[in-house]
Design an enzyme around this catalytic site. Structure first.
Site, PDB file in Angstrom:
ATOM      1  N   ILE A 202       0.825  -1.224   0.000  1.00  9.87           N
ATOM      2  CA  ILE A 202       0.000   0.000   0.000  1.00  9.87           C
ATOM      3  C   ILE A 202       0.860   1.275   0.000  1.00  9.87           C
ATOM      4  CG2 ILE A 202      -2.131  -0.942   0.995  1.00  9.87           C
ATOM      5  CD1 ILE A 202      -1.169   0.274   3.717  1.00  9.87           C
TER       6      ILE A 202
ATOM      7  N   ALA B 164      -5.762  -2.902   5.019  1.00  4.52           N
ATOM      8  CA  ALA B 164      -4.364  -3.305   5.237  1.00  4.52           C
ATOM      9  C   ALA B 164      -3.728  -2.434   6.315  1.00  4.52           C
ATOM     10  CB  ALA B 164      -3.578  -3.171   3.934  1.00  4.52           C
TER      11      ALA B 164
ATOM     12  N   TYR C 101       0.130   2.261  17.793  1.00  6.17           N
ATOM     13  CA  TYR C 101      -0.814   1.728  16.806  1.00  6.17           C
ATOM     14  C   TYR C 101      -2.099   2.558  16.772  1.00  6.17           C
ATOM     15  CZ  TYR C 101      -4.602  -1.400  15.260  1.00  6.17           C
ATOM     16  OH  TYR C 101      -5.719  -1.926  14.664  1.00  6.17           O
TER      17      TYR C 101
ATOM     18  N   ARG D 299     -14.784  -7.789  26.504  1.00  2.00           N
ATOM     19  CA  ARG D 299     -14.527  -7.356  25.130  1.00  2.00           C
ATOM     20  C   ARG D 299     -15.823  -7.491  24.335  1.00  2.00           C
ATOM     21  NH1 ARG D 299     -10.915  -5.599  27.454  1.00  2.00           N
ATOM     22  NH2 ARG D 299      -8.669  -5.828  27.128  1.00  2.00           N
TER      23      ARG D 299
ATOM     24  N   ARG E  88      -2.116  -8.969  31.798  1.00  2.00           N
ATOM     25  CA  ARG E  88      -1.318  -8.147  30.894  1.00  2.00           C
ATOM     26  C   ARG E  88      -1.162  -6.759  31.526  1.00  2.00           C
ATOM     27  NH1 ARG E  88      -2.973  -7.962  24.624  1.00  2.00           N
ATOM     28  NH2 ARG E  88      -3.399 -10.147  25.092  1.00  2.00           N
TER      29      ARG E  88
END
Ligand SMILES: NC(=O)c1ccc[n+]([C@@H]2O[C@H](COP(=O)([O-])OP(=O)(O)OC[C@H]3O[C@@H](n4cnc5c(N)ncnc54)[C@H](O)[C@@H]3O)[C@@H](O)[C@H]2O)c1
Length: 275
Positions: free
Chosen positions: A26, A46, A113, A181, A239
């Protein structure tokens, strides 16, 4: 029925459900222009999807998720497509101030991210205001599919749990498993994307979720129910900096594009255990 074709930097693990997939990057303007030519709409999925990798290599994350999105937008505009649907992420919200999280919730990504996805969203909107490109943004919570790559180190909890259940290994629940979630099956995701693509208007931001909060322990229980063999659960360390509760408010997708979930978690998980 739409004809669809795809672009990916590598050969997909599973044969494509949509037909032809061209191997292209991309970030490559010429390849993206070629890929967009003749398309009515572009659905841009993507991405560099790993939070961990984004932390280790922020510049690569920006190259793929920001520059790659800008190059894809430019190619879509130059090819004259009528709509650009960007698959963003619920990571743009950061730690929820309230749940369920609606689309007007403040955006404050915690990760590189999430920041790259939010930045890409801004470019999508700017291509709308600068060039008149019609656009929509979907912010996925947790999508799942029996066709997700189980070898990926970034596989979601459902891929990991079902893979372990099938291999006779325990499901490893991080912490006490009370964290929640919002899971949406790939077939529902595809329907949401299609409805969004076909909607007349431009400028929608929609959550991609079921609106249903499922705790990780509840998920393990559903897997126990649908897995034909015995399933064990073990708890491992929580986590660090994990978001405790995440669930989408999905009223806007219902109002604007007529989307509601069709596949329950139990039904969706059964396909992971068919032989
Ligand atoms: N699965 C989820 O629950 C979830 C949640 C939030 C957001 N998302 C978003 O949905 C999209 C799809 O995610 P997924 O879970 O299917 O992950 P995935 O890793 O299976 O899909 C991403 C794809 O992008 C491709 N890709 C990466 N860099 C590329 C490049 N430079 N050029 C061309 N292709 C490239 C990868 O090869 C991969 O096939 C991503 O944009 C992701 O950020 C997914």
């Amino acid at each position: 029925m739409h004809e669809a074709w795809g672009v990916d930097i590598r050969q997909p693990e599973f044969s494509s459900a949509i037909g032809k997939v061209t191997i292209a990057d991309i970030r490559d303007p010429a390849a993206m222009l070629q890929a967009c030519k003749g398309a009515d709409a572009v659905i841009h999925t993507a991405a560099q999807v790993s939070v961990q990798r984004s932390t280790e290599d922020p510049a690569f994350d920006v190259e793929t998720n920001v520059l790659g999105t800008v190059r894809t937008l430019k190619a879509a505009k130059d090819a004259g497509v009528s709509k650009f649907v960007f698959i963003s992420s619920a990571a743009v919200y950061g730690n929820p101030h309230y749940i369920p999280v609606d689309e007007d919730h403040p955006v404050a990504p915690l990760s590189i991210y999430g920041s790259s996805k939010l930045s890409a969203e801004h470019f999508v909107q700017a291509f709308g205001s600068s060039y008149g490109l019609r656009w929509a943004i979907i912010r996925p919570f947790n999508f799942y599919s029996p066709r997700a790559d189980p070898k990926s180190p970034y596989s979601g909890v459902i891929t990991k749990f079902t893979q372990n259940a099938n291999a006779g290994l325990p499901l490893r629940v991080e912490g006490d498993g009370s964290q929640t979630r919002d899971f949406l099956h790939a077939a529902d995701v595809a329907r949401l994307v299609r409805l969004t693509m076909e909607a007349e208007n431009s400028g929608m931001v929609l959550n991609g979720g079921s609106g249903q909060a499922t705790s990780i322990l509840d998920l393990a229980e559903v897997i126990k129910k649908v897995c034909p063999s015995e399933v064990r659960v073990e708890h491992i360390a929580p986590r660090t900096a994990d978001i405790k509760n995440s669930v989408a408010k999905v009223d806007r997708a219902k109002e604007m594009v007529g989307f509601s979930t069709r596949i329950s978690l139990e039904e969706g998980l059964k396909a992971f255990f068919r032989t």
